[in-house]
Design an enzyme around this catalytic site. Structure first.
Site, short mmCIF file in Angstrom:
data_model
loop_
_atom_site.label_atom_id
_atom_site.label_comp_id
_atom_site.label_asym_id
_atom_site.label_seq_id
_atom_site.Cartn_x
_atom_site.Cartn_y
_atom_site.Cartn_z
N ASN A 299 38.82 6.50 1.83
CA ASN A 299 37.62 7.31 1.63
C ASN A 299 37.77 8.29 0.45
OD1 ASN A 299 39.36 9.21 2.64
ND2 ASN A 299 38.13 9.76 4.43
N GLU B 285 39.72 15.77 2.97
CA GLU B 285 38.73 14.76 3.33
C GLU B 285 37.41 15.00 2.59
OE1 GLU B 285 39.75 12.26 4.88
OE2 GLU B 285 40.37 12.62 6.94
N HIS C 42 40.33 10.42 0.03
CA HIS C 42 41.05 11.66 0.28
C HIS C 42 42.38 11.69 -0.47
CE1 HIS C 42 43.10 10.03 4.22
NE2 HIS C 42 43.97 9.99 3.24
N ASP D 208 51.39 17.22 3.08
CA ASP D 208 50.67 17.44 4.33
C ASP D 208 51.51 17.07 5.56
OD1 ASP D 208 50.69 14.72 3.87
OD2 ASP D 208 48.53 14.52 3.65
C1 GLP Z 1 47.51 9.51 4.64
C2 GLP Z 1 48.15 10.62 3.80
C3 GLP Z 1 47.75 10.53 2.35
C4 GLP Z 1 47.90 9.10 1.86
C5 GLP Z 1 46.96 8.21 2.64
C6 GLP Z 1 46.98 6.76 2.18
O1 GLP Z 1 46.30 9.84 5.19
N1 GLP Z 1 47.83 11.92 4.27
O2 GLP Z 1 48.55 11.41 1.59
O3 GLP Z 1 47.62 9.02 0.50
O4 GLP Z 1 47.36 8.27 3.99
O5 GLP Z 1 47.96 6.05 2.86
P1 GLP Z 1 48.45 4.60 2.50
O6 GLP Z 1 49.35 4.76 1.31
O7 GLP Z 1 49.23 4.16 3.71
O8 GLP Z 1 47.27 3.79 2.22
#
Ligand code: GLP
Length: 240
Positions: A136, A143, A138, A67
Site C-alpha cells: 500500500n 501507513e 507504506h 520500526d
Molecule cells: C513491513 C515493514 C516494512 C516493510 C514492509 C514490506 O510492514 N514494517 O518496513 O518494508 O513490511 O515487507 P516485505 O519486504 O516483506 O514485502
C-alpha cells in the site's frame, strides 16, 4: 529518484550490498538505518558473507531500525528484535550497544518514541537508510493517511498491512494492530536512502510511486522530496 533495475532478487540484493558496503568503507562509523520484511534478507545475507570473508567490518557502525510491532516481547519470534538478530546481528560484528530498535515491550510508548527520535538526532541523523515498501506504499509503518507524522510515533496498522504481514504469524489474530515507527520526517533526515522492491507483488505500487506526485496516501512518494534516493528493484517489480 534514481532507479536501478536488476535481473533478479539475488542481483538486486548484491547491488544494494555493494552500495551499503561502500558507505561503511568510506565512513567506518556510519549510522545505518535498517529495515525488516522479506525484501532486505538477501542484502543482509550478502553483507554477512562480506563480513565472513573479511571484506567488511561493522565494529564502529551504529544502527537504527525503522520500526517494531507494539506491544510485542523481544523474544517473540515475530518481533523485529528477533528478526534482526536472526537475519543480521548474529552474523556480523555490530557492537550490541550501537544497535537501536524501538522497544515494543515498553509500557511507556510515548516516552520510547520521544527518546528514539532524540537518539537519532544525537547522532545527527542516519547516513544511509534502507527501506522496503508495503503493497500500500507504506515505508516503515507509515501507513497511507491524510496526515503523516513527522517523528517516531505509535501507529495503528491498516487492515491491508495486517493481512500482508499475517503470512508470518500462526493466525491473523496474532498480528499486533499497532507499531512504533520512525516518522516520515525521521526517515527524510537520512542523508541517503536505498529503497528496495522485489517481486511481482510490488509491481503495482512501484509503478504508482514512479508515476505519482507527492501523495500522503502513498507514503513512499514523500521520498520524491528527498535529494538522494535510489530505488533498487528486480525486473518482476518493475514495469518498463
Ligand atoms: C513491513 C515493514 C516494512 C516493510 C514492509 C514490506 O510492514 N514494517 O518496513 O518494508 O513490511 O515487507 P516485505 O519486504 O516483506 O514485502
Amino acid at each position: 529518484m534514481r532507479v536501478i533495475v536488476c535481473d533478479n532478487y539475488e542481483k538486486m540484493s548484491y547491488e544494494a550490498a555493494r552500495i551499503f558496503a561502500s558507505q561503511i568503507i568510506i565512513k567506518p562509523n556510519s549510522v545505518l538505518g535498517l529495515a525488516t520484511g522479506s525484501t532486505p534478507i538477501g542484502l543482509y545475507n550478502c553483507l554477512a558473507k562480506m563480513y565472513e570473508n573479511g571484506e567488511l567490518d561493522f565494529s564502529e557502525v551504529t544502527t537504527f531500525n525503522l520500526d517494531e510491532y507494539y506491544p510485542i516481547a523481544h523474544e517473540n519470534d515475530q518481533s523485529y528484535h528477533y528478526f534482526m538478530n536472526e537475519n543480521f546481528f548474529s552474523k556480523v560484528n555490530v557492537p550490541e550497544d550501537n544497535i537501536h530498535i524501538p522497544d515494543g515491550s515498553t509500557d511507556n510508548p510515548a516516552l520510547e518514541c520521544k527518546n528514539y527520535e532524540k537518539e537519532i538526532d544525537r547522532y545527527r541523523g542516519i547516513d544511509l537508510q534502507i527501506l522496503g515498501i508495503g503493497q500500500n506504499g507504506h515505508i516503515g509503518f507509515n501507513e497511507p493517511a491524510e496526515i503523516l507524522e513527522p517523528n517516531t510515533h505509535v501507529t495503528d496498522l491498516t487492515q491491508n498491512t495486517i493481512e500482508a504481514n499475517s503470512r508470518f504469524f500462526e493466525s491473523i489474530d496474532l498480528v499486533p494492530t499497532k507499531a512504533i515507527t520512525m516518522g516520515i520526517g525521521s526517515i527524510m533526515k537520512s542523508k541517503k536512502i536505498l529503497l528496495l522492491a522485489s517481486g511481482s507483488g510490488k509491481k503495482e505500487i512501484v509503478k504508482k510511486l514512479l508515476s505519482s506526485g507527492i501523495d500522503t496516501n502513498i507514503p513512499a512518494t514523500m521520498l520524491k522530496a528527498h535529494p538522494d534516493v535510489t530505488l533498487i528493484c528486480d525486473r518482476e517489480a518493475y514495469e518498463d
